[in-house]
Design an enzyme around this catalytic site. Structure first.
Site, mmCIF file in Angstrom:
data_model
loop_
_atom_site.group_PDB
_atom_site.id
_atom_site.type_symbol
_atom_site.label_atom_id
_atom_site.label_comp_id
_atom_site.label_asym_id
_atom_site.label_seq_id
_atom_site.Cartn_x
_atom_site.Cartn_y
_atom_site.Cartn_z
ATOM 1 N N GLY A 1 0.813 -1.354 0.131
ATOM 2 C CA GLY A 1 -0.140 -0.040 0.028
ATOM 3 C C GLY A 1 0.737 1.286 -0.136
ATOM 4 O O GLY A 1 1.848 1.305 -0.154
ATOM 5 N N ASP B 1 -6.339 -2.416 -4.879
ATOM 6 C CA ASP B 1 -6.932 -2.456 -3.534
ATOM 7 C C ASP B 1 -8.385 -2.563 -3.345
ATOM 8 O O ASP B 1 -9.087 -3.131 -2.602
ATOM 9 C CB ASP B 1 -6.108 -1.750 -2.499
ATOM 10 C CG ASP B 1 -6.128 -0.328 -2.706
ATOM 11 O OD1 ASP B 1 -6.613 0.296 -4.080
ATOM 12 O OD2 ASP B 1 -5.828 0.533 -1.820
ATOM 13 N N ARG B 2 -8.970 -1.539 -4.107
ATOM 14 C CA ARG B 2 -10.339 -1.259 -3.994
ATOM 15 C C ARG B 2 -11.035 -2.573 -4.508
ATOM 16 O O ARG B 2 -12.010 -2.867 -4.048
ATOM 17 C CB ARG B 2 -10.996 -0.075 -4.712
ATOM 18 C CG ARG B 2 -10.221 1.143 -4.037
ATOM 19 C CD ARG B 2 -10.432 2.395 -4.776
ATOM 20 N NE ARG B 2 -11.846 2.797 -5.153
ATOM 21 C CZ ARG B 2 -12.468 3.478 -5.952
ATOM 22 N NH1 ARG B 2 -11.777 4.207 -6.795
ATOM 23 N NH2 ARG B 2 -13.695 3.709 -6.198
ATOM 24 N N THR C 1 -4.799 6.134 3.882
ATOM 25 C CA THR C 1 -4.311 7.490 3.322
ATOM 26 C C THR C 1 -5.410 8.297 2.836
ATOM 27 O O THR C 1 -5.638 9.287 2.924
ATOM 28 C CB THR C 1 -3.012 7.173 2.600
ATOM 29 O OG1 THR C 1 -1.903 6.242 3.163
ATOM 30 C CG2 THR C 1 -2.608 8.440 2.033
ATOM 31 N N LYS D 1 1.414 -5.309 3.942
ATOM 32 C CA LYS D 1 0.700 -6.314 4.592
ATOM 33 C C LYS D 1 0.692 -7.570 3.954
ATOM 34 O O LYS D 1 0.637 -7.771 2.746
ATOM 35 C CB LYS D 1 -0.698 -5.919 5.072
ATOM 36 C CG LYS D 1 -1.003 -4.622 5.505
ATOM 37 C CD LYS D 1 -2.765 -4.487 5.732
ATOM 38 C CE LYS D 1 -2.666 -3.066 6.530
ATOM 39 N NZ LYS D 1 -4.255 -2.705 6.614
ATOM 40 N N THR E 1 -8.221 26.500 19.037
ATOM 41 C CA THR E 1 -7.869 26.183 17.716
ATOM 42 C C THR E 1 -7.222 24.803 17.633
ATOM 43 O O THR E 1 -7.634 24.044 16.524
ATOM 44 C CB THR E 1 -6.651 27.169 17.267
ATOM 45 O OG1 THR E 1 -7.134 28.270 17.628
ATOM 46 C CG2 THR E 1 -6.296 26.884 15.640
ATOM 47 N N ASP F 1 -12.987 2.005 3.234
ATOM 48 C CA ASP F 1 -11.638 1.721 3.463
ATOM 49 C C ASP F 1 -10.911 3.084 3.886
ATOM 50 O O ASP F 1 -10.579 4.144 3.127
ATOM 51 C CB ASP F 1 -10.828 1.157 2.128
ATOM 52 C CG ASP F 1 -9.584 0.664 2.420
ATOM 53 O OD1 ASP F 1 -8.883 1.032 3.562
ATOM 54 O OD2 ASP F 1 -8.968 -0.127 1.898
#
Length: 245
Positions: A8, A97-98, A121, A13, A173, A118
């Site tokens: 990834g 990966d999708r 990132t 993994k 903030t 998912d």
């Protein structure tokens, strides 16, 4: 034993499957680590199949040569046969990966309408109908990208690390940034779920990715958490190709 290797954006993994059951997950950080691991496994363990799924098309010849030492070896690509139908209008641009995660959802909930979230990132939302058709989805910035973007594109806002904080209204903030980033992701995710439930009955929502625990703790909608969804999909793709050579 089968190995699935998911390369990834942030880490690598490697999942082990024995008799179609997930038994172990290893997190590695570079290709050299994969090569050392595979060399050790190939010499000491019987491995039937290996599948490699990478967000990048640049897989070194050394890694490929080590992986080819096993009986069955697949570099997952858009040409690899899969047990679902991809009706994406630009199938070659769909992240592998999708696609693997969609196969994983179909494996867990066959012939069901599924939304796969998912949270990595980037956060991806992918829709699979009860006919096993991958219909498409949406791509949105993940937690880390949102924090970095606020700092990068403004002059005074600091870049923060994720710390769970959903206090509203934010009293300063720092708290306001945390609340804005995190609530934004939750509202966005719940919005997709609510909208799709109008059109797809009995929608099954599966969540995965590096930030899956954040979603599990805070989403109000019923969800099914499966951190190893991509690996489950890759294992299913191995099986599918063994039966359909």
């Amino acid at each position: 034993m089968n190995l699935t290797i998911d390369i990834g954006n942030s880490n690598i993994k490697i999942s082990k499957f024995e008799n179609n059951k997930f038994i172990e997950l290893l997190i590695l950080h570079n290709e050299l680590d994969i090569i050392k691991f595979l060399q050790s496994e190939v010499n000491n363990t019987f491995i039937n199949s290996i599948i490699i799924c990478s967000v990048s098309e640049n897989i070194s010849e050394l890694l490929l040569s080590v992986a080819r030492m096993v009986k069955n070896f697949i570099v997952f690509s858009h040409k690899t046969p899969v047990p679902i139908i991809n009706v994406y209008s630009s199938p070659k641009t769909l992240g592998l990966d999708r696609l693997a995660a969609a196969v994983g959802a179909f494996t867990i909930f066959p012939n069901k309408n599924c939304l796969i979230v998912d949270a990595g990132t980037a956060i991806t939302f992918d829709l699979l109908n009860n006919k096993g058709e991958y219909l498409g989805g949406a791509i949105s910035p993940g937690l880390t990208i949102r924090y970095k973007a606020l700092s990068h594109f403004t002059k005074k806002l600091p870049e923060l690390e994720f710390t769970e904080n959903l206090e509203y209204p934010g009293k300063n903030t720092i708290n306001s940034i945390h609340t804005g980033v995190q609530s934004g992701i939750l509202y966005e995710t719940e919005g997709y779920i609510c909208n799709l439930e109008k059109y797809y009955s009995d929608l099954h929502v599966l969540v995965t990715g590096g930030d899956v625990n954040f979603l599990v703790r805070n989403l109000k909608k019923p969800i099914f958490a499966q951190p190893n969804l991509v690996a489950i999909g890759l294992q299913r793709i191995i099986q599918f190709n063994e039966k359909n050579p």
